[in-house]
Design an enzyme around this catalytic site. Structure first.
Site, short mmCIF file in Angstrom:
data_model
loop_
_atom_site.label_atom_id
_atom_site.label_comp_id
_atom_site.label_asym_id
_atom_site.label_seq_id
_atom_site.Cartn_x
_atom_site.Cartn_y
_atom_site.Cartn_z
N PRO A 11 0.80 -1.22 0.00
CA PRO A 11 0.00 0.00 0.00
C PRO A 11 0.84 1.28 0.00
O PRO A 11 1.87 1.36 0.65
CB PRO A 11 -0.82 -0.08 1.28
N ARG A 19 4.68 11.06 -1.95
CA ARG A 19 4.28 10.93 -0.55
C ARG A 19 5.51 10.97 0.35
O ARG A 19 6.43 10.19 0.19
CB ARG A 19 3.56 9.60 -0.37
N TYR A 24 10.87 8.99 1.93
CA TYR A 24 10.96 8.01 0.84
C TYR A 24 11.69 8.52 -0.40
O TYR A 24 11.92 7.75 -1.32
CB TYR A 24 9.55 7.54 0.46
N ASN A 75 8.36 -5.35 -0.83
CA ASN A 75 8.20 -4.25 0.11
C ASN A 75 6.71 -4.22 0.43
O ASN A 75 5.93 -3.62 -0.32
CB ASN A 75 8.66 -2.92 -0.50
N ALA A 78 2.88 -1.09 4.82
CA ALA A 78 2.31 -1.25 6.16
C ALA A 78 1.89 -2.68 6.46
O ALA A 78 1.81 -3.06 7.63
CB ALA A 78 1.12 -0.31 6.33
N GLU A 99 13.16 -9.13 1.66
CA GLU A 99 12.29 -8.05 2.14
C GLU A 99 13.05 -6.74 2.00
O GLU A 99 14.21 -6.64 2.40
CB GLU A 99 11.94 -8.32 3.61
N HIS A 101 12.85 -2.43 2.42
CA HIS A 101 12.18 -1.22 2.91
C HIS A 101 13.03 -0.01 2.55
O HIS A 101 14.25 -0.02 2.76
CB HIS A 101 11.98 -1.27 4.42
N ARG A 108 12.02 4.21 13.14
CA ARG A 108 10.72 4.85 13.08
C ARG A 108 9.86 4.44 14.27
O ARG A 108 10.37 3.90 15.25
CB ARG A 108 10.08 4.53 11.73
#
Length: 146
Positions: A11, A19, A24, A75, A78, A99, A101, A108
């Site tokens: 998402p 965003r 990012y 990735n 959420a 994985e 990110h 975070r």
């Protein structure tokens, strides 16, 4: 064996470059796709990039990958922190899973520190920006060439 690597994005990654660029960056998902395709081609592989804001669509694509991919870079966004269903789908995939990110999830909010996907992943990249995707593809190529 297939020479296709699936790159799956969860998402809000369709908004990459727009965003929260302070977290990012300014690169888009199209930029990620170009960089990953270049690395894959250099190693004799190809990629299939997929993004969805819907958990079920990601799971369906993981199921598809069982028959058409040698490896997965994911990735989950959420869903990293919430989706046992994505973990279960990945557990049914026989190839390597990396994985990835963009941000360092461990710097975070506390809820981002736990990853269900990490329980299946053969490797985890976090905090390397979008460059992490190309590194993940390079690693999948290596693992699928053995």
């Amino acid at each position: 064996m297939s020479k296709t690597i699936y790159i799956l994005n969860g998402p809000n990654l369709n908004l990459l470059g727009q965003r929260q660029p302070e977290i990012y960056g300014h690169d888009t998902l199209a930029d990620v796709e170009r960089a990953c395709a270049a690395v894959a081609a250099e190693k004799g592989f190809e990629i299939r990039l997929f993004q969805s804001n819907h958990e079920g669509a990601i799971i369906d694509t993981i199921h598809e990958a069982r028959h058409s991919a040698c490896g997965i870079v994911i990735n989950p966004g959420a869903y990293t922190h919430t989706s046992v269903a994505i973990l279960d789908a990945l557990n049914a995939f026989d190839g390597p899973v990396i994985e990835c990110h963009i941000s360092n999830i461990h710097k975070r909010e506390g809820f981002r520190h736990h990853s269900y996907v990490s329980l299946r992943a053969d490797g985890v990249l976090a905090g390397l920006g979008v460059e992490g995707y190309a590194l993940a593809v390079r690693r999948i190529c290596s693992l699928c060439s053995k």
